[in-house]
Write a protein that holds these residues in place. Structure first.
Motif, mmCIF file in Angstrom:
data_model
loop_
_atom_site.group_PDB
_atom_site.id
_atom_site.type_symbol
_atom_site.label_atom_id
_atom_site.label_comp_id
_atom_site.label_asym_id
_atom_site.label_seq_id
_atom_site.Cartn_x
_atom_site.Cartn_y
_atom_site.Cartn_z
ATOM 1 N N SER A 30 -5.912 1.972 -3.014
ATOM 2 C CA SER A 30 -4.728 2.274 -2.944
ATOM 3 C C SER A 30 -4.491 3.492 -4.273
ATOM 4 C CB SER A 30 -3.306 1.319 -3.285
ATOM 5 O OG SER A 30 -3.477 0.200 -2.244
ATOM 6 N N GLN A 74 1.822 6.469 -7.009
ATOM 7 C CA GLN A 74 0.678 7.010 -7.551
ATOM 8 C C GLN A 74 0.643 8.615 -7.319
ATOM 9 O OE1 GLN A 74 -1.535 5.187 -9.260
ATOM 10 N NE2 GLN A 74 -2.849 6.914 -9.800
ATOM 11 N N THR A 75 1.101 8.890 -6.060
ATOM 12 C CA THR A 75 1.184 10.522 -5.939
ATOM 13 C C THR A 75 2.217 11.233 -6.501
ATOM 14 O OG1 THR A 75 0.433 9.788 -3.467
ATOM 15 C CG2 THR A 75 1.530 11.891 -3.936
ATOM 16 N N THR A 123 -7.034 5.147 -5.494
ATOM 17 C CA THR A 123 -7.767 6.307 -4.876
ATOM 18 C C THR A 123 -6.881 7.176 -4.016
ATOM 19 O OG1 THR A 123 -10.042 5.139 -5.105
ATOM 20 C CG2 THR A 123 -9.825 7.199 -4.082
ATOM 21 N N ALA A 124 -6.510 6.427 -2.963
ATOM 22 C CA ALA A 124 -5.559 7.285 -2.157
ATOM 23 C C ALA A 124 -4.425 7.987 -2.701
ATOM 24 C CB ALA A 124 -5.073 6.513 -0.839
ATOM 25 N N GLY A 125 -3.942 7.313 -3.570
ATOM 26 C CA GLY A 125 -2.812 7.940 -4.410
ATOM 27 C C GLY A 125 -2.970 9.019 -5.253
ATOM 28 N N SER A 184 -4.048 11.933 -3.000
ATOM 29 C CA SER A 184 -2.860 12.691 -2.664
ATOM 30 C C SER A 184 -2.001 13.300 -3.489
ATOM 31 C CB SER A 184 -1.800 11.560 -1.914
ATOM 32 O OG SER A 184 -2.297 11.091 -1.019
ATOM 33 N N TYR A 225 2.630 1.707 -3.364
ATOM 34 C CA TYR A 225 1.465 2.007 -4.529
ATOM 35 C C TYR A 225 1.176 3.462 -4.318
ATOM 36 C CZ TYR A 225 -2.096 1.089 -7.855
ATOM 37 O OH TYR A 225 -2.841 1.053 -9.030
ATOM 38 N N ILE A 226 0.915 3.808 -3.228
ATOM 39 C CA ILE A 226 0.247 5.228 -3.083
ATOM 40 C C ILE A 226 1.586 6.380 -3.261
ATOM 41 C CG2 ILE A 226 -0.531 6.877 -0.935
ATOM 42 C CD1 ILE A 226 -1.763 4.659 0.056
ATOM 43 N N ILE A 256 0.651 -1.210 0.008
ATOM 44 C CA ILE A 256 -0.094 -0.165 0.097
ATOM 45 C C ILE A 256 0.709 1.312 -0.122
ATOM 46 C CG2 ILE A 256 -1.670 1.379 1.470
ATOM 47 C CD1 ILE A 256 -2.903 -1.291 2.243
ATOM 48 N N THR A 285 2.387 1.520 -12.019
ATOM 49 C CA THR A 285 1.534 0.943 -11.065
ATOM 50 C C THR A 285 0.636 0.095 -11.531
ATOM 51 O OG1 THR A 285 0.037 2.773 -11.775
ATOM 52 C CG2 THR A 285 1.255 3.287 -9.897
#
Length: 83
Positions: A65, A35-36, A67-69, A72, A31-32, A28, A42
């Motif tokens: 992950s 992505q951030t 969505t959170a990335g 962010s 991945y975040i 996690i 990814t």
């Protein structure tokens, strides 16, 4: 070649089963982070989630992950790139 692949897959599956929390947290976080900061690769992590955790758990993990990335990345760009 196939023999090495099967050995590697079984070894990774056993490691994931023994250290589920550490693998999950590391997955996690990585991945975040990727992505951030828009680091390519990814898609391979999405495929890896299915291989490590199964299709349903992997899908849920990737959706969370990603969505959170993406969130962010949006907030980071809003904070620094707005002016």
């Amino acid at each position: 070649m196939l023999r090495g692949y099967i050995f590697c897959r079984l070894h990774i599956a056993a490691y994931t089963k023994d250290y589920t929390a550490q693998v999950l947290l590391g997955y996690i976080a990585t991945y975040i982070f990727m992505q951030t900061f828009m680091i390519p690769g990814t898609i391979f992590f999405s495929l890896l989630a299915g291989a490590l955790f199964g299709m349903l758990k992997g899908l849920i993990l990737v959706v969370f992950s990603a969505t959170a990335g993406a969130s962010s990345c949006f907030f980071l760009s809003k904070l620094f790139a707005r002016p």
